[in-house]
Write an enzyme that holds these catalytic residues in place. Structure first.
Site, short mmCIF file in Angstrom:
data_model
loop_
_atom_site.label_atom_id
_atom_site.label_comp_id
_atom_site.label_asym_id
_atom_site.label_seq_id
_atom_site.Cartn_x
_atom_site.Cartn_y
_atom_site.Cartn_z
N GLU A 126 22.87 42.30 39.92
CA GLU A 126 21.61 43.21 39.85
C GLU A 126 21.37 43.07 38.49
O GLU A 126 19.79 43.17 38.10
CB GLU A 126 21.49 44.36 40.47
CG GLU A 126 21.33 44.35 41.95
CD GLU A 126 21.08 45.68 42.65
OE1 GLU A 126 21.04 46.71 41.78
OE2 GLU A 126 20.82 45.58 43.85
N LYS A 138 12.97 45.36 49.68
CA LYS A 138 12.86 46.36 50.48
C LYS A 138 11.48 46.94 51.12
O LYS A 138 11.46 47.22 52.22
CB LYS A 138 13.01 47.70 49.53
CG LYS A 138 14.52 48.11 49.15
CD LYS A 138 14.61 49.19 48.33
CE LYS A 138 15.89 49.70 47.73
NZ LYS A 138 15.93 50.73 46.76
N HIS A 151 45.83 32.49 48.33
CA HIS A 151 46.08 31.88 49.25
C HIS A 151 44.48 31.64 50.07
O HIS A 151 44.62 31.19 51.27
CB HIS A 151 47.09 32.64 50.32
CG HIS A 151 48.39 32.91 49.91
ND1 HIS A 151 49.26 31.89 49.86
CD2 HIS A 151 48.76 33.80 48.94
CE1 HIS A 151 50.15 32.30 49.09
NE2 HIS A 151 50.19 33.64 48.68
O1 PA5 Z 1 21.65 49.72 41.49
C1 PA5 Z 1 20.69 49.84 42.04
O2 PA5 Z 1 19.90 50.19 41.32
C2 PA5 Z 1 20.56 49.70 43.68
O3 PA5 Z 1 21.71 49.04 44.25
C3 PA5 Z 1 20.36 51.12 44.28
O4 PA5 Z 1 21.48 51.92 44.20
C4 PA5 Z 1 20.22 50.96 45.87
O5 PA5 Z 1 19.07 50.04 46.05
C5 PA5 Z 1 20.12 52.18 46.50
O6 PA5 Z 1 18.86 52.68 45.96
P1 PA5 Z 1 18.78 54.39 46.06
O7 PA5 Z 1 19.83 55.14 45.35
O8 PA5 Z 1 17.36 54.56 45.46
O9 PA5 Z 1 18.64 54.62 47.59
#
Ligand code: PA5
Length: 438
Positions: free
Chosen positions: A293, A428, A314
């Site tokens: 990300e 989302k 394995h």
């Molecule tokens: O790392 C990130 O920013 C994302 O993976 C969020 O943690 C994830 O989308 C969940 O978002 P939120 O904490 O707003 O529910």
């Protein structure tokens, strides 16, 4: 410092043509050096509160107090949340055997459950099996608007109601989310606050995947009795070279960032982290999310792959050694030599493995981790080695901070913003549209 890193087996001077040239690494170190200057400015200006988190202690009492509420007479603690709101807690909880094959089932009370993936069958089963009257729930969402977490929360509130539990949700639930902002909806707070549920504030300046050192990761850790102060101390160890103004080549996380940048430029589009420890399996998944990300944007980035040893020898080893030479490997080992069951001499001989006699399972795992790195090198596959002798709270804190710093610096050096996730947000929003359309 608990973490020992060596990049010797990544360089072409040691492993031949498939390795990285020293000149390429030097170029990358130059870029990362510039990134370190930016990081120092982030630190000085307070723009990146993550950098101050290792030395923060004033929130520990409130985290411990909330953890005591979760533990109090509880058989089970259920953590609702997804992505960065869950993986850090899972990584820390694995020190206490969470999701360790075989032993996870025998953990002491409270048992912890991280319900991150949204699967209707799993959720149904868990809600039916949980002793609801002795279960505590914590819903974690920075934005307060993530569909998965909201559905989970609604499902739990409904199950509590159906079970006819007299307990008011405020007695069994906690929330973690950003404080309300003017004009911005926080659906998680809207759901739980009218029930009297108490919230801990999610740090507004620290995003999900960087939140493991905040209450997001430390609350579940404290609920399991882990030493959360030691986790922060370990993180401070990883940051120390940066505070001391070390050169990029002397700051382990910066060197790791440079290695990744050089590998990406050399066409190694895949980064594999292979940890020889069950208790680092969640760590590898946490890192996959962090790396993917953070650096995967604007057509840049490398593909993170999680593996654990020896089991994946394995499974994936064949490809790693004989497939395309397009990967940078990180082999993570811990001090397991001499640990675990000792092999009986007679039985070892009967199995035709006389060399096992008197050796422990840990001896074999230690030998395998070493052999794997050397075999990668012999096959000219660039490999970084990281060794942690004792995997405890402090060492894990250091490892987590190391990889967060490495990711930020690599992102800066690659010219991407390591903190946003526009593609995640896009999906989302679209999913909510499709749901509304039926
Ligand atoms: O790392 C990130 O920013 C994302 O993976 C969020 O943690 C994830 O989308 C969940 O978002 P939120 O904490 O707003 O529910």
């Amino acid at each position: 410092m608990a973490l020992q890193q060596s990049i010797d087996l990544a360089l072409d001077s040691n492993i031949g043509g498939g390795g990285l040239a020293q000149a390429a690494l030097d170029d990358a170190l130059g870029l990362v050096g510039e990134a370190m200057k930016r990081l120092a400015e982030d630190d000085a200006s307070g723009r990146l509160p993550l950098l101050h988190m290792p030395r923060t202690t004033d929130d520990l009492a409130s985290i411990r107090e909330a953890a005591a509420f979760l533990r109090d007479d509880a058989t089970d603690v259920v953590v609702l949340g997804v992505g960065g709101s869950s993986l850090g807690g899972q990584t820390l909880a694995q020190l206490k055997d969470y999701a360790v094959p075989g032993t996870g089932r025998f953990t002491e009370s409270p048992r912890i459950h991280f319900l991150d993936n949204l699967d209707p069958i799993t959720f149904d089963r868990v809600l039916h099996k949980l002793p609801l009257s002795s279960t505590r729930f914590v819903a974690i969402s920075k934005s307060g608007g993530t569909g998965e977490t909201l559905m989970q929360t609604i499902a739990v509130l409904t199950a509590l109601e159906k079970a006819g539990l007299r307990a008011h949700p405020k007695d069994v639930f906690l929330g973690v989310s950003e404080p309300r902002k003017d004009g911005v909806k926080n659906a998680l707070r809207d759901l739980l606050e009218p029930e009297g549920v108490r919230f801990l504030d999610h740090h507004t300046g620290i995003g999900g995947r960087y939140s493991v050192l905040t209450n997001v990761g430390l609350l579940p850790a404290a609920a399991l009795g882990l030493d959360i102060e030691a986790i922060r101390r370990g993180a401070a160890d990883a940051y120390e070279p940066f505070r001391n103004g070390a050169a990029a080549k002397d700051a382990p996380a910066a060197l790791g960032a440079a290695l990744n940048v050089a590998a990406a430029k050399a066409g190694k589009g895949i980064a594999v982290t292979m940890a020889y420890a069950d208790r680092l399996e969640r760590f590898t998944r946490w890192w996959v999310q962090l790396w993917a990300e953070s650096v995967g944007k604007d057509g840049k980035g490398t593909q993170p792959v999680a593996a654990i040893g020896p089991v994946d020898q394995h499974s994936q080893q064949q490809l790693y050694l004989a497939g395309p030479n397009d990967k940078l490997f990180t082999v993570l080992t811990t001090g397991v030599a001499g640990k675990g069951p000792v092999m009986n001499e007679g039985l070892s001989k009967r199995a035709g493995q006389a060399a096992f006699a008197g050796k422990t399972i840990g001896d074999l795992v230690a030998a395998q981790g070493r052999a794997m790195a050397d075999t990668f090198a012999k096959n000219s596959r660039p490999t970084r080695q990281i060794h942690i002798e004792t995997l405890d709270e402090r060492a894990l804190g250091e490892l987590l901070m190391h990889f967060m710093l490495e990711t930020i610096l690599a992102g800066y050096a690659m010219g991407v913003d390591p903190f946003d996730q526009p593609a995640v947000e896009e999906a989302k929003i679209l999913a909510k549209e499709y749901l509304a359309q039926g």
